[in-house]
Design a protein around this motif. Structure first.
Motif, mmCIF file in Angstrom:
data_model
loop_
_atom_site.group_PDB
_atom_site.id
_atom_site.type_symbol
_atom_site.label_atom_id
_atom_site.label_comp_id
_atom_site.label_asym_id
_atom_site.label_seq_id
_atom_site.Cartn_x
_atom_site.Cartn_y
_atom_site.Cartn_z
ATOM 1 N N ALA A 62 -41.879 -7.210 -19.183
ATOM 2 C CA ALA A 62 -42.226 -8.563 -19.620
ATOM 3 C C ALA A 62 -41.395 -8.953 -20.831
ATOM 4 C CB ALA A 62 -43.707 -8.638 -19.945
ATOM 5 N N ALA A 63 -40.997 -7.959 -21.624
ATOM 6 C CA ALA A 63 -40.257 -8.254 -22.854
ATOM 7 C C ALA A 63 -38.857 -8.747 -22.520
ATOM 8 C CB ALA A 63 -40.169 -6.990 -23.709
ATOM 9 N N PRO A 64 -38.398 -9.787 -23.216
ATOM 10 C CA PRO A 64 -37.026 -10.248 -22.974
ATOM 11 C C PRO A 64 -36.006 -9.203 -23.445
ATOM 12 C CG PRO A 64 -38.068 -11.522 -24.731
ATOM 13 C CD PRO A 64 -39.086 -10.551 -24.244
ATOM 14 N N ILE A 65 -34.826 -9.230 -22.840
ATOM 15 C CA ILE A 65 -33.775 -8.288 -23.230
ATOM 16 C C ILE A 65 -33.212 -8.714 -24.578
ATOM 17 C CG2 ILE A 65 -31.510 -7.370 -22.622
ATOM 18 C CD1 ILE A 65 -32.178 -7.873 -19.733
ATOM 19 N N GLU A 66 -33.159 -7.772 -25.480
ATOM 20 C CA GLU A 66 -32.566 -8.090 -26.786
ATOM 21 C C GLU A 66 -31.060 -7.907 -26.706
ATOM 22 O OE1 GLU A 66 -34.169 -6.129 -30.219
ATOM 23 O OE2 GLU A 66 -36.173 -6.282 -29.363
ATOM 24 N N ILE A 67 -30.371 -8.959 -27.068
ATOM 25 C CA ILE A 67 -28.907 -8.850 -27.070
ATOM 26 C C ILE A 67 -28.476 -8.462 -28.472
ATOM 27 C CG2 ILE A 67 -26.755 -10.096 -26.722
ATOM 28 C CD1 ILE A 67 -28.378 -11.843 -24.716
ATOM 29 N N THR A 68 -28.032 -7.224 -28.604
ATOM 30 C CA THR A 68 -27.676 -6.740 -29.935
ATOM 31 C C THR A 68 -26.239 -7.105 -30.276
ATOM 32 O OG1 THR A 68 -27.233 -4.647 -28.862
ATOM 33 C CG2 THR A 68 -29.297 -4.833 -30.080
ATOM 34 N N SER A 69 -25.357 -6.862 -29.358
ATOM 35 C CA SER A 69 -23.966 -7.192 -29.617
ATOM 36 C C SER A 69 -23.322 -7.550 -28.300
ATOM 37 C CB SER A 69 -23.266 -5.993 -30.243
ATOM 38 O OG SER A 69 -21.916 -6.318 -30.430
ATOM 39 N N SER A 70 -22.510 -8.586 -28.318
ATOM 40 C CA SER A 70 -21.901 -9.015 -27.072
ATOM 41 C C SER A 70 -20.547 -8.350 -26.859
ATOM 42 C CB SER A 70 -21.739 -10.526 -27.090
ATOM 43 O OG SER A 70 -21.078 -10.898 -28.271
ATOM 44 N N ASP A 71 -20.024 -7.744 -27.925
ATOM 45 C CA ASP A 71 -18.659 -7.232 -27.863
ATOM 46 C C ASP A 71 -18.651 -5.717 -27.670
ATOM 47 O OD1 ASP A 71 -15.996 -7.526 -27.823
ATOM 48 O OD2 ASP A 71 -15.721 -7.661 -29.982
ATOM 49 N N LEU A 72 -19.363 -5.256 -26.647
ATOM 50 C CA LEU A 72 -19.454 -3.813 -26.432
ATOM 51 C C LEU A 72 -18.334 -3.336 -25.520
ATOM 52 C CD1 LEU A 72 -23.271 -3.338 -25.841
ATOM 53 C CD2 LEU A 72 -21.957 -2.553 -27.790
ATOM 54 N N THR A 73 -17.806 -2.167 -25.836
ATOM 55 C CA THR A 73 -16.789 -1.596 -24.969
ATOM 56 C C THR A 73 -17.062 -0.107 -24.789
ATOM 57 O OG1 THR A 73 -14.434 -1.375 -24.617
ATOM 58 C CG2 THR A 73 -15.140 -1.220 -26.877
ATOM 59 N N GLY A 74 -16.807 0.403 -23.610
ATOM 60 C CA GLY A 74 -17.073 1.813 -23.327
ATOM 61 C C GLY A 74 -15.936 2.685 -23.819
ATOM 62 N N VAL A 75 -16.266 3.739 -24.543
ATOM 63 C CA VAL A 75 -15.233 4.662 -25.020
ATOM 64 C C VAL A 75 -15.639 6.091 -24.687
ATOM 65 C CG1 VAL A 75 -14.466 3.166 -26.914
ATOM 66 C CG2 VAL A 75 -16.226 4.866 -27.355
ATOM 67 N N LEU A 76 -14.649 6.928 -24.433
ATOM 68 C CA LEU A 76 -14.917 8.348 -24.208
ATOM 69 C C LEU A 76 -14.701 9.084 -25.520
ATOM 70 C CD1 LEU A 76 -15.383 10.564 -21.915
ATOM 71 C CD2 LEU A 76 -12.986 11.054 -22.288
ATOM 72 N N ILE A 77 -15.703 9.866 -25.918
ATOM 73 C CA ILE A 77 -15.629 10.592 -27.180
ATOM 74 C C ILE A 77 -15.139 12.006 -26.912
ATOM 75 C CG2 ILE A 77 -17.010 11.487 -29.096
ATOM 76 C CD1 ILE A 77 -18.761 8.996 -28.791
ATOM 77 N N PHE A 78 -14.119 12.440 -27.649
ATOM 78 C CA PHE A 78 -13.602 13.803 -27.465
ATOM 79 C C PHE A 78 -13.182 14.382 -28.803
ATOM 80 C CE2 PHE A 78 -9.122 12.716 -27.949
ATOM 81 C CZ PHE A 78 -9.070 11.387 -27.583
ATOM 82 N N ARG A 79 -12.909 15.674 -28.790
ATOM 83 C CA ARG A 79 -12.549 16.359 -30.027
ATOM 84 C C ARG A 79 -11.172 16.982 -29.882
ATOM 85 N NH1 ARG A 79 -13.036 21.461 -31.844
ATOM 86 N NH2 ARG A 79 -14.140 22.110 -29.971
ATOM 87 N N LEU A 80 -10.376 16.825 -30.916
ATOM 88 C CA LEU A 80 -9.058 17.437 -30.980
ATOM 89 C C LEU A 80 -9.039 18.233 -32.271
ATOM 90 C CD1 LEU A 80 -6.455 17.227 -29.242
ATOM 91 C CD2 LEU A 80 -5.659 15.529 -30.842
ATOM 92 N N ALA A 81 -9.041 19.568 -32.168
ATOM 93 C CA ALA A 81 -9.180 20.433 -33.345
ATOM 94 C C ALA A 81 -10.440 20.009 -34.105
ATOM 95 C CB ALA A 81 -7.942 20.400 -34.211
ATOM 96 N N GLU A 82 -10.305 19.534 -35.341
ATOM 97 C CA GLU A 82 -11.474 19.162 -36.124
ATOM 98 C C GLU A 82 -11.788 17.673 -36.040
ATOM 99 O OE1 GLU A 82 -13.137 21.663 -38.436
ATOM 100 O OE2 GLU A 82 -12.227 22.692 -36.742
ATOM 101 N N GLU A 83 -10.901 16.915 -35.422
ATOM 102 C CA GLU A 83 -11.058 15.461 -35.413
ATOM 103 C C GLU A 83 -11.840 14.999 -34.184
ATOM 104 O OE1 GLU A 83 -10.173 13.257 -37.597
ATOM 105 O OE2 GLU A 83 -8.896 14.474 -38.902
ATOM 106 N N TRP A 84 -12.845 14.159 -34.408
ATOM 107 C CA TRP A 84 -13.543 13.517 -33.299
ATOM 108 C C TRP A 84 -12.908 12.154 -33.063
ATOM 109 C CZ3 TRP A 84 -16.894 15.455 -29.874
ATOM 110 C CH2 TRP A 84 -17.463 16.690 -30.183
#
Lengths: 223, 149
Positions: A62-84
């Motif tokens: 029943a609750a309306p969908i909350e639109i938090t941000s319209s500018d969402l993009t999908g990213v893949l998170i990975f690690r290279l040595a110590e860097e994320w």
């Protein structure tokens, strides 16, 4: 439809959550692909809904969908040595297990060699060298079950394809581009130049790579 | 063609997923008094009332079981004048999405035109599958009696 009877929670005993001794496991690779697991899931769904289930979903829908941000993009998170790091899923073709990389004679530098991905040869680049991340001192990443976490990422943009090796792949996450903050200047210059910004995820700072500049650099450095 | 699989009585049904807006769990449905028995009731979906049709009743297959796998399939239905409205279809065993061959040996619907119709019959493996045709599922008398948006 498969009607195999479910007698145990075998996936916890001899399957991927148990001791991996199930004779079917080599064939199906993971319990999720097994018909015993599927029919157990089906049996669960054929149970009556628990108390409070209907009430909760009535309220939720029943609750309306909350639109938090319209500018969402999908990213893949990975690690290279110590860097994320993260890279847009738009340039990602697949994540695959490490396989032999064949060095090209008289070519070194950022070009690690050629790699065979299901019958197709791809150029494999050293992302650590391009970004100025020191990967030499880091021990090989091992998961709890004793397997390597190292993966190959196959990337594609316009008509270019590259393969890069990374030390661990986490998950695809939706990030709001307007919430990116600037890259701190303390990290390597190349990483600053090739990043679009930094976002925070599970207590880590993750650098989102700029795929356009990354591909430009790959092309430029190979000449 | 990718289809959502479900079950009504003894029949396996499939619906083209391009027609599906969302699949939601069963909820409490508000049944207007004097409502026809194929109308399972109304519920509030994101602030708007949505009528839910009980496919079991509509197709004369008894009661929809109160299982976790009985769910409401939300489909947009076009109305005269070009606008669309959302309706819910209550069905059982809504648990699978499958790729089917739309060119498989088939047979047109056998039902008479005054009743609700299942749509085209396809052969899938060794079983029979009914491809639900939303535009012909609801006979005109039913369509006319749907609550206006």
């Amino acid at each position: 439809m498969n009607t195999l009877p479910v007698v145990t929670d075998c996936w916890n005993q001899i399957g991927v959550r148990g001791d991996h001794s199930c004779p079917e496991l080599p064939r199906v690779v993971h319990c999720h692909n097994c018909s015993v697991f599927a029919s157990a899931g089906r049996r669960f769904l054929n149970a009556p809904s628990p108390d409070g289930y209907l009430e909760e979903w009535t309220r939720r829908l029943a609750a309306p969908i909350e639109i938090t941000s319209s500018d969402l993009t999908g990213v893949l998170i990975f690690r290279l040595a110590e860097e994320w790091l993260a890279l847009s899923v738009l340039v990602l073709v697949e994540v695959t297990l490490p396989r032999p990389i064949h060095r090209i004679p008289h070519r070194g530098g950022i070009l690690a060699g050629l790699v065979n991905i299901r019958g197709e040869l791809h150029l494999c680049a050293r992302l650590d060298q391009i970004l100025g991340v020191d990967r030499s001192e880091v021990a090989c990443s091992i998961s709890r079950t004793g397997r390597s976490l190292e993966r190959l990422l196959v990337l594609h943009r316009e008509d270019e394809r590259w393969v890069v090796a990374v030390d661990e792949v986490d998950q695809v996450y939706r990030v709001a581009l307007n919430e990116l903050v600037e890259v701190p200047p303390t990290i390597s210059r190349a990483l600053v130049r090739l990043s679009r910004g930094v976002f925070h995820w599970q207590g880590k700072s993750i650098g989102l790579l700029d795929d356009e500049r990354l591909f430009q650099t790959l092309r430029g450095r190979l000449r | 063609m990718l289809v959502l699989m479900f079950q009504i009585g003894d029949n396996r049904l499939a619906l083209d997923i391009r027609r599906v807006r969302e699949v939601v769990p069963r909820v409490h449905l508000d049944r207007p008094t004097m409502a026809p028995d194929w109308l399972a009731g109304l519920f509030v979906y994101r602030g708007h009332p949505v009528p839910v049709l009980d496919l079991h009743h509509l197709l004369g297959a008894g009661e929809c079981p109160p299982h976790l796998s009985s769910r409401i399939i939300l489909v947009p239905l076009e109305r005269e004048g070009g606008d669309e409205r959302l309706i819910g279809l209550l069905a059982a065993q809504v648990a699978d999405i499958r790729e089917i061959n739309a060119n498989a040996p088939s047979m047109p619907s056998l039902d008479s035109s005054s009743q609700a119709r299942l749509g085209q019959t396809l052969v899938e493996g060794d079983t029979i599958l009914h491809l639900l045709d939303l535009d012909h599922l609801l006979p005109d008398p039913v369509r006319k009696r749907l609550p206006p948006p």
